[in-house]
Design an enzyme around this catalytic site. Structure first.
Site, PDB file in Angstrom:
ATOM      1  N   HIS A 174      -1.423   1.016  -9.765  1.00  0.00           N
ATOM      2  CA  HIS A 174      -2.149   0.151  -8.827  1.00  0.00           C
ATOM      3  C   HIS A 174      -2.954  -0.921  -9.565  1.00  0.00           C
ATOM      4  CE1 HIS A 174      -4.144   0.058  -4.563  1.00  0.00           C
ATOM      5  NE2 HIS A 174      -3.924  -1.153  -5.044  1.00  0.00           N
ATOM      6  N   ARG A 185       0.853  -1.190   0.000  1.00  0.00           N
ATOM      7  CA  ARG A 185       0.000   0.000   0.000  1.00  0.00           C
ATOM      8  C   ARG A 185       0.886   1.237   0.000  1.00  0.00           C
ATOM      9  NH1 ARG A 185      -3.564  -2.607  -1.647  1.00  0.00           N
ATOM     10  NH2 ARG A 185      -5.693  -2.858  -0.843  1.00  0.00           N
ATOM     11  N   GLU A 203      -4.090   8.357  -4.419  1.00  0.00           N
ATOM     12  CA  GLU A 203      -4.374   7.842  -5.759  1.00  0.00           C
ATOM     13  C   GLU A 203      -5.713   8.388  -6.245  1.00  0.00           C
ATOM     14  OE1 GLU A 203      -4.240   3.577  -5.463  1.00  0.00           O
ATOM     15  OE2 GLU A 203      -2.108   3.534  -4.960  1.00  0.00           O
TER      16      GLU A 203
END
Length: 333
Positions: free
Chosen positions: A284, A236, A265
């Site tokens: 991601h 993360r 993000e």
């Protein structure tokens, strides 16, 4: 009465069909928090992706909710503490997802050390005028083979990474909240305190969940232990102090950084964009594969149905919820 379940993203069709055999299902694509607050009171179960935040203010309105099934290994988009207080079970998935993410982690590591993304841009921009240019300009390329790879986090993803990295001729060091004797036997992984792993490894791969304890686990102080080394993050974004990483790269202390995740993000501008030689940045998507998405869908459905059958799935995140609301109290099937 059949349970009523909301799916908040575009799930693969086969797992969705399986869910519909046992529950009345509404697919509501990516509702806002305010929209979710308005609708949540009529559902017994939710299946959510990492793009579906379920904060405490939503859970407060969840009068009927019994289970939140995460279509992901991570669950930091759900207020698990509030869910537990309300007696709501929270589950996650692994399986194919772990394999997909592990494969991606290895790919990022190879791309970082071998400068594959940089080389692609190099040739597309018309800079390949001679072999001499390449041989003189790419001298800092290194192999993964022969390196010491330190893995922080030895859950399903960490173990899958360790197996792949061992097959590439590396030595595996690791830190996890508990020792994993199975992976020690299988690949000869060596457990060490966290800072010792950073100190002894050539490459560090982050495979930790986002928790208050892991926030900025790689900070300015620990980056001093990574001088002349490589860092890869498929956990993360909050695991890493990005400002400190950028500074370490700018000063030439961190050899390279590859990441699929960011503190905030999506990312459209970032200081790391300037360092094409030293970084590999991806949006991601480590877990995105056809196989993983379908498998995750089936797992998310299975987890949700297990809870509604009064069972306790192995993937239950908040096991303390069992004391607050025993399985028989959420049983509907």
């Amino acid at each position: 009465m059949r349970p009523r379940v909301a799916v908040l993203f575009k799930m693969k069709s086969k797992p969705l069909e399986e869910l519909k055999k046992y529950a009345d299902v509404d697919v509501v694509l990516y509702p806002s928090v305010d929209e979710l607050k308005e609708m949540i009171g009529k559902y017994d179960g939710l299946i959510v992706s990492p793009l579906n935040p379920v904060p405490g203010e939503v859970i407060e309105k969840a009068e009927r909710l019994k289970v939140i099934s995460c279509h992901s290994a991570g669950y930091d988009h759900v207020d698990v503490k509030k869910a537990t207080e309300r007696g709501i079970y929270v589950t996650k998935v692994s399986g194919w997802l772990s394999e997909a993410v592990a494969e991606f982690a290895v790919g990022l590591t190879i791309a970082l050390l071998r400068k594959i993304a940089y080389a692609d841009k190099f040739i597309r921009s018309g800079k390949w005028d001679s072999h001499k240019t390449v041989w003189s300009g790419f001298k800092e390329i290194e192999t993964v083979y022969g390196k010491k790879v330190g893995i922080l986090g030895m859950g399903a993803i960490g173990k899958a990474i360790a197996k792949r990295m061992k097959a590439m001729g590396t030595e595996i060091l690791y830190w996890s909240r508990s020792r994993k004797h199975d992976i020690e036997r299988e690949v000869g992984a060596v457990y060490m305190p966290l800072d010792d792993v950073l100190r002894e490894s050539d490459i560090i791969i982050l495979a930790l969940p986002a928790t208050p304890e892991t926030y900025h686990v790689i900070n300015e102080e620990r980056l001093k232990l990574l001088e002349g080394k490589y860092l890869v993050n498929i956990g993360r974004g909050t695991l890493v102090d990005e400002n400190a990483v950028t500074k370490a790269i700018e000063e030439g202390k961190l050899k390279g950084y590859a990441t699929d995740v960011f503190e905030k993000e999506p990312v459209q501008e970032h200081e790391l964009f300037e360092y094409e030689w030293e970084t590999i940045l991806t949006p991601h998507y480590a877990g995105l594969s056809k196989e993983a998405m379908e498998d995750m869908g089936f797992q998310a459905v299975k987890n949700l149905l297990s809870v509604l059958r009064g069972e306790v799935p192995d993937t239950l995140v908040n096991r303390e919820v069992l004391k607050i609301r025993p399985p028989e109290e959420v049983k509907m099937l």
